[in-house]
Design an enzyme around this catalytic site. Structure first.
Site, mmCIF file in Angstrom:
data_model
loop_
_atom_site.group_PDB
_atom_site.id
_atom_site.type_symbol
_atom_site.label_atom_id
_atom_site.label_comp_id
_atom_site.label_asym_id
_atom_site.label_seq_id
_atom_site.Cartn_x
_atom_site.Cartn_y
_atom_site.Cartn_z
ATOM 1 N N LYS A 146 0.808 -1.219 0.000
ATOM 2 C CA LYS A 146 0.000 0.000 0.000
ATOM 3 C C LYS A 146 0.844 1.273 0.000
ATOM 4 O O LYS A 146 0.439 2.302 -0.533
ATOM 5 C CB LYS A 146 -0.943 0.005 1.209
ATOM 6 C CG LYS A 146 -1.973 -1.127 1.197
ATOM 7 C CD LYS A 146 -3.087 -0.876 0.216
ATOM 8 C CE LYS A 146 -4.135 -2.001 0.257
ATOM 9 N NZ LYS A 146 -5.158 -1.835 -0.799
ATOM 10 N N GLU A 163 -9.727 5.976 2.924
ATOM 11 C CA GLU A 163 -10.544 4.890 3.458
ATOM 12 C C GLU A 163 -9.606 3.743 3.741
ATOM 13 O O GLU A 163 -8.521 3.667 3.159
ATOM 14 C CB GLU A 163 -11.603 4.477 2.437
ATOM 15 C CG GLU A 163 -11.146 3.442 1.400
ATOM 16 C CD GLU A 163 -10.060 3.933 0.455
ATOM 17 O OE1 GLU A 163 -9.937 5.162 0.301
ATOM 18 O OE2 GLU A 163 -9.313 3.105 -0.109
ATOM 19 N N SER A 186 1.644 -9.642 -0.896
ATOM 20 C CA SER A 186 1.282 -8.226 -0.758
ATOM 21 C C SER A 186 1.481 -7.657 0.629
ATOM 22 O O SER A 186 1.688 -6.453 0.783
ATOM 23 C CB SER A 186 -0.169 -8.028 -1.208
ATOM 24 O OG SER A 186 -1.045 -8.823 -0.427
HETATM 25 C C1 LIG Z 1 -1.766 -6.998 2.463
HETATM 26 C C2 LIG Z 1 -2.913 -6.646 1.597
HETATM 27 N N1 LIG Z 1 -3.060 -7.283 0.433
HETATM 28 C C3 LIG Z 1 -4.093 -7.000 -0.382
HETATM 29 C C4 LIG Z 1 -5.047 -6.061 -0.042
HETATM 30 C C5 LIG Z 1 -6.187 -5.839 -0.984
HETATM 31 O O1 LIG Z 1 -6.134 -4.635 -1.678
HETATM 32 P P1 LIG Z 1 -5.737 -4.593 -3.212
HETATM 33 O O2 LIG Z 1 -6.633 -5.548 -3.914
HETATM 34 O O3 LIG Z 1 -5.983 -3.186 -3.610
HETATM 35 O O4 LIG Z 1 -4.322 -4.971 -3.355
HETATM 36 C C6 LIG Z 1 -4.927 -5.357 1.159
HETATM 37 C C7 LIG Z 1 -5.912 -4.339 1.533
HETATM 38 O O5 LIG Z 1 -6.054 -3.902 2.605
HETATM 39 C C8 LIG Z 1 -3.828 -5.663 2.000
HETATM 40 O O6 LIG Z 1 -3.676 -5.035 3.168
#
Ligand SMILES: Cc1ncc(COP(=O)(O)O)c(C=O)c1O
Lengths: 265, 394
Positions: free
Chosen positions: B89, B111, B377
């Protein structure tokens, strides 16, 4: 003749437009609310199609929408109600809602249904003007399909002059002047800054009638708004009043309060 | 055929800016200026330098030896969990705070679902000395308590969103309403590739550093910049967009989008938008979303706050609708099991969102010689309470 056109021909000042959410407080209140609003002296009625995620609306309209949806309101029920009330009332009716509702119903089917039940105009705040021009302008007013709907676009204090002109050109109902940078229901007095904006738009000599909405809630704010436009729109304050009691008396009292009359009912 | 955004702000038929007039001046200003601002040399220099020295990029591309052996293939993990604040993020919030400064905004709103975007926003606001307000669903405030504490320590104001399902969708509604109420001084840092154009593209561009690095890292490690497959979880879709970005038009690279099935796609408690969704408008974008026949948005459900969203970004709607990307749905339980599995086999505790991507390994076909990149992620610190509760129940 389209009832909005007729209204604006007959009346250029102090037009009172009242908004309510269909299905609130009860599912079948649409008809009694419309009939009493007409009787008490509203000129124009904006019927809100309740929506799960109304981005431009404050808590009052959000909650009324939640209640209406819980009561089971759907577009088909609303169209049936409007068709019924049309047999008894000739007041101009405008539908207001979010574009996703129209998309899911099917745009052509939605416009047909509006025309069939006697809706006169539409307000779809999240329908962009360029998308409207490209895809829907010809559809909503289409004699071959017996459609003669009007549409109103919004302007705000931040809208550029060029865009106000565009709004004026594309709006076939009225130009909806959002009184301040806010969601609906922000209650307050009308400040100098807003009056400057009203005057600025006034000086532009638009071709469309103008109605001021958002934050109009009392006789004072209504009268002030009417000095700078053809009329004003009241929503949240009316919905708050509706929560209080029996429809007929509540509506009558409210309209008379806004117009500054002694109640007649 | 290109899968990139077109000049009108659409991916195929998805995207656009379906917003009330109150938002128009800000969104239009961004639309007209975002590319010039982002591409300007000074901006790029500052952005790159912060990504390197503050975020800790490049994030490693790690060959997961034991996991690969178990699945009889070659699995590489793109370690976004090692970024400062613990997820991808921050790539976006660094970019957007620099943009906010250049357009003279003094107040930031955001948000958040899992709280990772909220923390990343609060972090860059602390870094730049800018006021920060984060909207977060009441339910998410409870289930992601460590991140709420971090945001507060960073000086952000966390405002509970109490409408609807009290999760990410509702937090987004409240942030948009805040922006309507404060248009002049405020910049809205959206946390995923959702919202009106240009947000999906802007966020994707900032996140594209992920696939940019993957290209040279793969070249170093396997001799080719191209993997055979990229797997990423999709809430709104920002980490996936970043991992796919430089491979979008390279159809030799399979793209796998992993959604949250919640209790199961047929249970009524799910967030698997590509299965349950239809075309419509959510948060100003024409995309796929979960809705009733009357166009009312359906409340989603997932154990993972970051995937608990009834829509997906328009880029992903287009990728899935056109068949360019494959969508896989993973249940709460499958994700929890995958989180424990990754932890025990590689010593990496993933975020619950990310765990969904790992569970997809059991659902898709690949061959022994394939090179698969999973976008890791985020890290799982914020989810420890959920994990430990699950462990104790076993
Ligand atoms: C670690 C992590 N992965 C994925 C997401 C999902 O968001 P996005 O689909 O925008 O990557 C989030 C959202 O809070 C997250 O914290």
């Amino acid at each position: 003749m389209n009832r909005l056109d007729r209204l604006f021909q007959q009346k250029q000042k102090d037009i009172l437009n009242i908004y309510f959410t269909a299905g609130y407080p009860n599912l079948e209140d649409t008809e009694p609310i419309i009939l009493q609003l007409e009787k008490s002296g509203a000129d124009l009625i904006e019927i809100g199609m309740p929506y799960s995620d109304p981005l431009a609306d404050g808590p009052t309209i959000q909650e009324s929408g939640q209640v209406a949806l819980k009561n089971g309101m759907t577009l088909d029920i609303l169209f049936r109600q409007i068709s019924d009330v049309r047999k008894k009332s000739d007041i101009p009716l405008v539908l207001m809602g979010y574009f996703n509702q129209v998309m899911q119903y099917g745009e052509a089917r939605f416009f047909d249904k509006c025309a069939e039940v006697g809706i006169d105009g539409l307000i779809l705040p999240d329908l962009p003007m360029d998308v409207y021009e490209q895809d829907y302008q010809r559809m909503i007013s289409d004699p071959d399909n017996n459609r003669d709907l009007r549409i109103s676009f919004l302007i705000t204090p931040q809208t550029s002059e060029e865009r106000i002109r565009k709004t004026d050109e594309l709006s076939t109902g009225f130009v909806y002047m959002v009184s301040r940078a806010a969601i609906t229901g922000a209650k307050s007095d009308i400040e100098q800054q807003q009056i400057d904006y009203f005057n600025r738009v006034n000086d532009m000599k638009l071709q469309s009638p103008r109605l001021i909405g958002f934050g109009i809630s009392s006789h004072d704010t209504f009268s002030t708004a009417c000095q700078y436009a053809n009329g004003a729109i009241i929503g949240s304050a009316f919905i708050k009043a509706l929560a209080k009691g029996e429809i007929k008396d509540t509506v009558d009292e409210f309209v008379n309060m806004i117009l500054g009359n002694v109640p007649t009912n | 055929m290109t899968y990139a955004i077109n000049t009108k702000g659409y991916y195929g038929e998805f995207g656009g800016a379906f917003i009330p007039e109150m938002l128009y001046p800000n969104v239009e200003y961004l639309r007209n200026n975002y590319l010039d601002i982002i591409n300007e040399e000074g901006f790029q220099k500052e952005f790159r330098s912060l990504l390197k020295d503050y975020v800790g990029r490049p994030s490693p591309l790690y060959f997961a030896k034991r996991l690969s052996a178990q699945y009889k293939t070659n699995i590489f993990l793109k370690r976004e969990d090692l970024n400062h604040t613990g997820a991808h993020k921050i790539n976006n919030t660094i970019g957007q705070i620099l943009l906010a400064q250049r357009i003279g905004k003094k107040r930031i709103i955001a948000e958040t679902g899992a709280g990772q975007h909220g923390v990343a926003t609060a972090t860059v606001c602390a870094l730049m000395g800018i006021e920060c307000i984060v909207y977060m669903g009441e339910i998410d405030i409870k289930r992601q308590a460590p991140n709420v504490a971090r945001m507060r320590m960073l000086g952000a104001k966390v405002v509970p969103a109490k409408s609807g399902s009290k999760t990410l969708k509702d937090a987004t509604n409240e942030a948009i309403r805040d922006w309507i109420n404060h248009p002049e001084e405020t910049h809205y840092i959206i946390g995923s590739v959702v919202g009106p154009h240009p947000y999906p593209d802007m966020v994707a561009i900032f996140q594209s550093v992920i696939s940019e690095e993957m290209q040279w890292q793969l070249k170093e490690q396997i001799g080719s910049p191209n993997p055979d497959m990229i797997i990423a979880c999709v809430g709104g879709g920002s980490n996936a967009a970043g991992a796919y970005f430089h491979y979008l038009d390279n159809t030799d690279v399979r793209l796998v989008a992993v959604e949250a099935a919640g209790l199961g796609v047929d249970t009524g408690e799910s967030a698997a938008t590509s299965v349950l969704g239809t075309k419509g408008i959510i948060h100003g974008s024409r995309t796929l979303l979960m809705q009733t026949p009357d166009g009312q948005i359906v409340e989603p459900y997932s154990i993972s706050a970051g995937l608990d969203y009834p829509g997906i970004g328009p880029m992903h709607a287009h990728l899935i609708d056109s068949g360019r990307a494959e969508a896989v749905s993973i249940t709460d339980k499958e994700a929890l099991d995958a989180a424990f599995h990754l932890t025990r086999i590689e010593g990496i505790i993933p975020a619950l969102e990310t765990a969904h991507a790992f569970a997809a390994l059991d659902k898709i076909k690949f061959s022994e010689k394939d090179n698969i990149v999973i976008n890791l992620s985020g890290r799982g610190d914020k989810d420890l309470e959920t994990y430990i509760k699950y462990l104790d129940q076993q």
